[in-house]
Scaffold this active site. Structure first.
Site, PDB file in Angstrom:
ATOM      1  N   LYS A  12      30.024 -23.989   5.128  1.00 36.56           N
ATOM      2  CA  LYS A  12      29.614 -23.026   4.124  1.00 36.56           C
ATOM      3  C   LYS A  12      29.178 -23.762   2.850  1.00 36.56           C
ATOM      4  O   LYS A  12      29.585 -24.909   2.681  1.00 36.56           O
ATOM      5  CB  LYS A  12      30.725 -22.018   3.857  1.00 36.56           C
ATOM      6  CG  LYS A  12      31.942 -22.591   3.114  1.00 36.56           C
ATOM      7  CD  LYS A  12      32.894 -21.514   2.770  1.00 36.56           C
ATOM      8  CE  LYS A  12      32.635 -20.928   1.416  1.00 36.56           C
ATOM      9  NZ  LYS A  12      33.390 -21.559   0.310  1.00 36.56           N
ATOM     10  N   ASP A  64      34.341 -21.803   9.011  1.00 38.30           N
ATOM     11  CA  ASP A  64      35.052 -21.141   7.930  1.00 38.30           C
ATOM     12  C   ASP A  64      36.461 -21.696   8.036  1.00 38.30           C
ATOM     13  O   ASP A  64      37.196 -21.346   8.976  1.00 38.30           O
ATOM     14  CB  ASP A  64      35.061 -19.628   8.122  1.00 38.30           C
ATOM     15  CG  ASP A  64      35.768 -18.928   6.979  1.00 38.30           C
ATOM     16  OD1 ASP A  64      36.803 -19.440   6.533  1.00 38.30           O
ATOM     17  OD2 ASP A  64      35.289 -17.880   6.532  1.00 38.30           O
ATOM     18  N   HIS A  65      36.845 -22.582   7.126  1.00 32.99           N
ATOM     19  CA  HIS A  65      38.086 -23.314   7.373  1.00 32.99           C
ATOM     20  C   HIS A  65      39.319 -22.407   7.393  1.00 32.99           C
ATOM     21  O   HIS A  65      40.354 -22.774   7.911  1.00 32.99           O
ATOM     22  CB  HIS A  65      38.251 -24.491   6.395  1.00 32.99           C
ATOM     23  CG  HIS A  65      38.739 -24.107   5.037  1.00 32.99           C
ATOM     24  ND1 HIS A  65      37.907 -23.653   4.048  1.00 32.99           N
ATOM     25  CD2 HIS A  65      39.975 -24.117   4.490  1.00 32.99           C
ATOM     26  CE1 HIS A  65      38.620 -23.406   2.961  1.00 32.99           C
ATOM     27  NE2 HIS A  65      39.882 -23.675   3.199  1.00 32.99           N
ATOM     28  N   GLU A  91      44.244 -18.187  -6.586  1.00 38.94           N
ATOM     29  CA  GLU A  91      44.320 -19.631  -6.813  1.00 38.94           C
ATOM     30  C   GLU A  91      44.659 -19.911  -8.275  1.00 38.94           C
ATOM     31  O   GLU A  91      44.107 -19.271  -9.177  1.00 38.94           O
ATOM     32  CB  GLU A  91      42.973 -20.284  -6.506  1.00 38.94           C
ATOM     33  CG  GLU A  91      42.544 -20.169  -5.054  1.00 38.94           C
ATOM     34  CD  GLU A  91      41.265 -20.959  -4.799  1.00 38.94           C
ATOM     35  OE1 GLU A  91      41.342 -22.012  -4.180  1.00 38.94           O
ATOM     36  OE2 GLU A  91      40.197 -20.496  -5.247  1.00 38.94           O
ATOM     37  N   HIS A 123      35.902 -16.242   3.710  1.00 38.90           N
ATOM     38  CA  HIS A 123      37.328 -16.340   4.024  1.00 38.90           C
ATOM     39  C   HIS A 123      38.030 -14.969   4.080  1.00 38.90           C
ATOM     40  O   HIS A 123      38.740 -14.661   5.029  1.00 38.90           O
ATOM     41  CB  HIS A 123      38.053 -17.216   2.996  1.00 38.90           C
ATOM     42  CG  HIS A 123      37.455 -18.578   2.832  1.00 38.90           C
ATOM     43  ND1 HIS A 123      36.868 -19.268   3.866  1.00 38.90           N
ATOM     44  CD2 HIS A 123      37.353 -19.398   1.749  1.00 38.90           C
ATOM     45  CE1 HIS A 123      36.445 -20.447   3.422  1.00 38.90           C
ATOM     46  NE2 HIS A 123      36.709 -20.536   2.148  1.00 38.90           N
TER      47      HIS A 123
END
Ligand code: BG6
Length: 497
Positions: free
Chosen positions: A154, A183-184, A222, A246
């Site tokens: 991405k 998409d991790h 975050e 995500h």
């Protein structure tokens, strides 16, 4: 885990880049330590920077040393891995580098005495991807569908139009079955566990619908700011950077129908069905469904943090959002009129990623009012990070002669139950690409459907520059309007204690 036997060459475009250093190198080193790489495995790094193979080796080692969950690199193991690492520098817009790559692949295959699986990993800024794909095509490095794969990172496009164009570029050279869009989040254990939790247990699925669920909240909060990525973030913003990919993936796993088998396309079909069922948001109604924010200066744990507009490479009047919250509906039998609230932001009060399913209240309250003052509806929280696990909140009688109900938690903790540390997302994803398992990767239609769902919001926001930015202080949970988004429906955000 799949047994990986076939000889494999991993070609990393952007070998000197941040992603290779921070994520790929540590993941590869850890896989090597865990004997999860094929016995015959080689890495070819490519970069526009003029460097020697030694300098590349040094950079790879440094990344592994700094970020590997094993805690650091030891000479013995690195010296076993290093002879299989090579490096080519050159311009990705010129054919020479692809000719050199082709030669290098042939040399390696000759050494092994047969064809290898060749994986092209695009760890580069998005602007160079088109040249690389064309170069690979022109050098006939992609035509062997069985042995070659490409991994795309991405951002996958900037909007729907550019994502469609990028897919067209990729599929002009590679077959869709060769393309692995990362998409991790899908590599995270807890994200994968959503499928196991839902479909390997008979307990919750019968109540997993509009008859029993009041709403769903998905949060990726975050504490970090944009760090050194201001230049990228200025063109991205939280909606593109996090929600389009995500959070949408988590949303799909929670909302999808049961899959018939664990086949990659079967699972991806079920996810696309959910994305296609998202109720379109009219552009002039976006303010009812979406909220944006940008952090101003603030304090966290005694430290002062600058406003987003004062971060490096950020415009002093930047309109980019560092916080986004949206409300979605899924128009199908299972979810009709059940809101899904998705929110994410940087420089928030806490770092946590989780999805909470809030169930409907009991249909009739049998207990006296004095007993139910602390009453809460049932929640099921899937903690993605940190403290990975699942928490079910229900009511219990408080010990004592007077009847009082109190919410209590039944907690499953990964750490306590399984004792071992989960692999990093990139370890899982690299293992799957090497094994040729595309289950955890995004298909073209999935990416495009996800863009379609958020396009009205992107358009509305672009057409109406924010006048109120910055509208939340670093160290808070986002702008006040986020509370309004959910409070207008008589609900509230659930934050961890
Ligand atoms: C990336 C985003 O995809 O995910 C970053 O570009 C974000 O902005 C990161 O910080 C979050 O990933 P994780 O694994 O740390 O939750």
């Amino acid at each position: 885990m799949t047994q990986l036997k076939e000889p494999t060459i991993l070609v990393i475009f952007g070998g000197m880049g941040d992603l290779t250093w921070r994520k790929l190198s540590p993941a590869l080193y850890n896989l090597y330590l865990d004997h999860q790489l094929p016995e015959r495995f080689a890495i070819i790094g490519l970069d526009m920077k003029e460097l020697s193979p030694d300098e590349f080796d040094h950079r790879m080692r440094d990344g592994a040393n700094n970020f590997c969950r094993c805690g650091g690199v030891d000479d013995e193991h690195w010296n076993q891995l290093a002879p299989n690492i090579s490096f080519i520098s050159g311009n990705f817009s010129e054919q020479a580098i692809f000719t050199a790559l082709s030669e290098q692949i042939k040399v390696q295959e000759k050494k092994w005495g047969g064809p290898a699986i060749v994986i092209y990993y695009l760890a580069t800024p998005p602007g160079i991807v088109v040249s690389i794909v064309h170069g690979l095509g022109a050098a006939r490095l992609a035509h062997d569908r069985e042995h070659t794969r490409i991994v795309a990172e991405k951002p996958f496009g900037h909007d729907l139009v550019s994502a469609v164009a990028l897919n067209a570029v990729l599929t002009a050279v590679f077959d869709e079955t060769q393309i692995y869009r990362i998409d991790h989040y899908l590599g995270k254990e807890t994200v994968q566990n959503i499928l196991a939790f839902r479909f390997a247990n008979a307990l919750f699925e019968p109540i997993w619908d509009r008859r029993y669920i009041d709403h769903v909240q998905i949060t990726v909060a975050e504490q970090v700011g944009v760090e050194h990525r201001g230049a990228y973030y200025e063109h991205a913003g939280a909606l593109r950077d996090m929600i389009q990919n995500h959070l949408m993936q988590i949303f799909c796993l929670i909302a999808m129908e049961p899959m018939v088998s664990f086949d990659a396309d079967e699972i991806r079909n079920k996810k696309v069905d959910v994305l296609r069922a998202i109720r379109p948001i009219a552009e002039d109604k976006v303010f009812h469904y979406a909220v944006r924010g940008q952090y101003g200066m603030g304090w966290m744990e005694g430290d002062k943090f600058p406003a987003y507009r004062s971060e490096p490479d950020v415009a002093p009047d930047s309109p980019s959002e560092t916080f986004a919250a949206i409300k979605l509906f899924v128009d199908n039998w299972r979810w009709q009129d059940v809101p899904f609230y998705l929110r994410t932001g940087k420089r928030l009060h806490a770092s946590f990623s989780e999805a909470t399913i809030q169930f409907l209240p009991v249909p009739h309250q049998s207990f006296p009012t004095s007993a139910t003052l602390a009453w809460q509806p049932n929640h099921l929280t899937i903690r993605i990070q940190p403290q990975e696990g699942i928490v079910l909140r229900f009511q219990a009688k408080k010990p004592g002669a007077i009847l009082h109900l109190s919410p209590v938690d039944m907690t499953f903790s990964y750490q306590k139950t399984f004792k071992s540390r989960s692999p990093e997302a990139y370890e899982t994803l690299l293992t799957d690409v090497i094994a040729g398992d595309a289950t955890l990767f995004m298909r073209a239609d999935q990416v495009e459907c996800s863009w379609s769902a958020i396009m009205p919001i992107l358009n509305a926001w672009e057409n109406t520059p924010p006048v109120e930015f910055p509208n939340y202080q670093a160290g808070t949970m986002g702008p006040e309007t986020t509370e309004v988004l959910i409070a207008q429906d008589g609900r509230s955000w659930l934050n961890p204690p």
